[in-house]
Design a protein around this motif. Structure first.
Motif, PDB file in Angstrom:
ATOM      1  N   SER A 161      16.843  52.905 -20.031  1.00 16.04           N
ATOM      2  CA  SER A 161      17.006  54.197 -19.355  1.00 16.04           C
ATOM      3  C   SER A 161      18.355  54.836 -19.683  1.00 16.04           C
ATOM      4  N   ASP A 162      18.399  56.168 -19.597  1.00 11.57           N
ATOM      5  CA  ASP A 162      19.681  56.873 -19.689  1.00 11.57           C
ATOM      6  C   ASP A 162      19.996  57.592 -18.382  1.00 11.57           C
ATOM      7  N   LYS A 163      19.290  57.220 -17.314  1.00 12.51           N
ATOM      8  CA  LYS A 163      19.463  57.857 -16.009  1.00 12.51           C
ATOM      9  C   LYS A 163      19.890  56.832 -14.959  1.00 12.51           C
ATOM     10  N   THR A 164      20.624  57.325 -13.958  1.00 11.35           N
ATOM     11  CA  THR A 164      20.976  56.510 -12.796  1.00 11.35           C
ATOM     12  C   THR A 164      20.121  56.936 -11.616  1.00 11.35           C
ATOM     13  N   ASN A 165      19.525  55.980 -10.936  1.00 10.23           N
ATOM     14  CA  ASN A 165      18.833  56.264  -9.680  1.00 10.23           C
ATOM     15  C   ASN A 165      19.899  56.325  -8.601  1.00 10.23           C
ATOM     16  N   TRP A 166      20.349  57.543  -8.267  1.00  9.74           N
ATOM     17  CA  TRP A 166      21.515  57.690  -7.386  1.00  9.74           C
ATOM     18  C   TRP A 166      21.244  57.185  -5.971  1.00  9.74           C
ATOM     19  N   ARG A 167      20.003  57.215  -5.535  1.00 10.49           N
ATOM     20  CA  ARG A 167      19.701  56.695  -4.190  1.00 10.49           C
ATOM     21  C   ARG A 167      19.869  55.178  -4.147  1.00 10.49           C
ATOM     22  N   ARG A 168      19.387  54.492  -5.169  1.00 10.57           N
ATOM     23  CA  ARG A 168      19.574  53.039  -5.227  1.00 10.57           C
ATOM     24  C   ARG A 168      21.048  52.690  -5.371  1.00 10.57           C
ATOM     25  N   MET A 169      21.761  53.482  -6.167  1.00 12.61           N
ATOM     26  CA  MET A 169      23.195  53.239  -6.354  1.00 12.61           C
ATOM     27  C   MET A 169      23.932  53.341  -5.032  1.00 12.61           C
ATOM     28  N   LEU A 170      23.593  54.338  -4.212  1.00 12.83           N
ATOM     29  CA  LEU A 170      24.323  54.564  -2.962  1.00 12.83           C
ATOM     30  C   LEU A 170      23.922  53.611  -1.847  1.00 12.83           C
ATOM     31  N   THR A 171      22.720  53.070  -1.903  1.00 14.82           N
ATOM     32  CA  THR A 171      22.332  52.071  -0.900  1.00 14.82           C
ATOM     33  C   THR A 171      22.664  50.657  -1.370  1.00 14.82           C
ATOM     34  N   ASN A 172      23.277  50.571  -2.559  1.00 14.46           N
ATOM     35  CA  ASN A 172      23.710  49.289  -3.128  1.00 14.46           C
ATOM     36  C   ASN A 172      22.539  48.339  -3.354  1.00 14.46           C
ATOM     37  N   THR A 173      21.393  48.907  -3.744  1.00 16.79           N
ATOM     38  CA  THR A 173      20.214  48.102  -4.072  1.00 16.79           C
ATOM     39  C   THR A 173      20.337  47.669  -5.521  1.00 16.79           C
ATOM     40  N   LEU A 174      21.102  46.634  -5.743  1.00 17.21           N
ATOM     41  CA  LEU A 174      21.506  46.250  -7.094  1.00 17.21           C
ATOM     42  C   LEU A 174      21.269  44.780  -7.345  1.00 17.21           C
ATOM     43  N   GLU A 175      21.274  44.426  -8.606  1.00 13.79           N
ATOM     44  CA  GLU A 175      21.312  43.020  -8.997  1.00 13.79           C
ATOM     45  C   GLU A 175      22.285  42.874 -10.157  1.00 13.79           C
ATOM     46  N   ASP A 176      22.989  41.760 -10.177  1.00 17.93           N
ATOM     47  CA  ASP A 176      23.910  41.503 -11.278  1.00 17.93           C
ATOM     48  C   ASP A 176      23.118  41.133 -12.526  1.00 17.93           C
ATOM     49  N   LEU A 177      23.529  41.725 -13.634  1.00 24.16           N
ATOM     50  CA  LEU A 177      22.828  41.497 -14.892  1.00 24.16           C
ATOM     51  C   LEU A 177      23.822  41.076 -15.971  1.00 24.16           C
ATOM     52  N   ASP A 178      23.346  40.393 -16.976  1.00 30.73           N
ATOM     53  CA  ASP A 178      24.182  39.990 -18.103  1.00 30.73           C
ATOM     54  C   ASP A 178      24.122  41.112 -19.137  1.00 30.73           C
ATOM     55  N   LEU A 179      25.112  42.004 -19.109  1.00 27.90           N
ATOM     56  CA  LEU A 179      25.089  43.161 -19.999  1.00 27.90           C
ATOM     57  C   LEU A 179      25.333  42.781 -21.452  1.00 27.90           C
TER      58      LEU A 179
END
Length: 264
Positions: A161-179
């Motif tokens: 993706s080249d987009k950020t889901n800003w709602r997920r970003m602001l609710t901190n619905t994240l997982e750590d990934l190996d970039l």
């Protein structure tokens, strides 16, 4: 304390947590220092960041007239692959375009809501990642101009993706990934003319935001619809202010709005 001025994106300093500053013409607010305080925002008027006139803001803090005239709002800003300064071809102002486009750029992977690919000038690392609310990011390629970065992003967009889901970003619905693993996975899709610029040894950067409480859901503050707002500031992430009632306010998305701010 009372402040008044035109909104521009908050300036930042890397730290743990990141430090945020809202800068006006004659003063500034260190936003980290007003966490957990009640903040009142009042919309007063528009002030185009280019001409300074009280005209409705169209995009990027500018009125409609300025947006379609100034070189800093050309299509190549949002679509780097349209850059032409390396060909000595002008869009709106060749001198400006050469200054911006013909400098080192990076293509990066960032994790703010999901893994995304993006482009920024090398001089804007890590500011760009902070503004996007990324909690981790890594450089994939470093190239000498904006055009090469743009065609790389286009090639990679078919696979990430080249987009950020800003709602997920602001609710901190994240997982750590190996970039770094993602970088290797995407390496085969880099255009041939960019392959030699691959950065296999660039390290992943972790970012920590000043947030006391994330919203459980988000409702966006629109100053045109709600010119008066008051709430307790609970956090700052990306270019958003997070309040105790789940309201979020996008400072960068409100550039060119002249406001009054009051807090105790």
């Amino acid at each position: 304390m009372q402040y008044e001025g035109v909104l521009r994106k908050m300036q930042t300093e890397i730290g743990n947590p990141i430090q945020y500053f809202l800068v006006f013409e004659d003063s500034f607010i260190h936003m980290n220092q007003i966490l957990d305080k009640e903040l009142e925002i009042s919309f007063i008027k528009y002030q185009c960041l280019n001409c300074g006139e009280d005209r409705p803001i169209y995009r990027q803090g500018c009125c409609r007239y300025c947006f379609f005239e100034i070189p800093s709002a050309g299509d190549w800003i949002m679509k780097p692959e349209l850059s032409t300064a390396h060909l000595d071809q002008e869009d709106r102002d060749l001198e400006y375009e050469k200054k911006v486009q013909l400098q080192p750029h990076v293509v990066y992977l960032a994790n703010s809501s999901n893994v995304k690919v993006g482009v920024t000038r090398k001089s804007q690392v890590p500011t760009r990642w902070i503004d996007q609310g990324a909690h981790e990011a890594i450089i994939m390629v470093e190239v000498p101009n904006r055009y090469l970065a743009g065609i790389t992003e286009v090639a990679l967009k078919d696979h990430v993706s080249d987009k950020t889901n800003w709602r997920r970003m602001l609710t901190n619905t994240l997982e750590d990934l190996d970039l770094s693993e993602w970088r290797e996975r995407l390496k085969p899709y880099i255009p041939e003319e960019v392959a030699d610029y691959y950065m296999s040894d660039a390290e992943e950067l972790e970012l920590h935001f000043p947030v006391l409480q994330y919203p459980s859901k988000v409702k966006s503050l629109n100053l045109e619809k709600s010119p008066q707002y008051k709430g307790t500031l609970k956090g700052i992430k990306g270019q958003y202010l997070l309040f105790d009632d789940n309201t979020v306010f996008n400072i960068r998305g409100s550039e060119g709005y002249y406001v009054g701010l009051n807090f105790q």
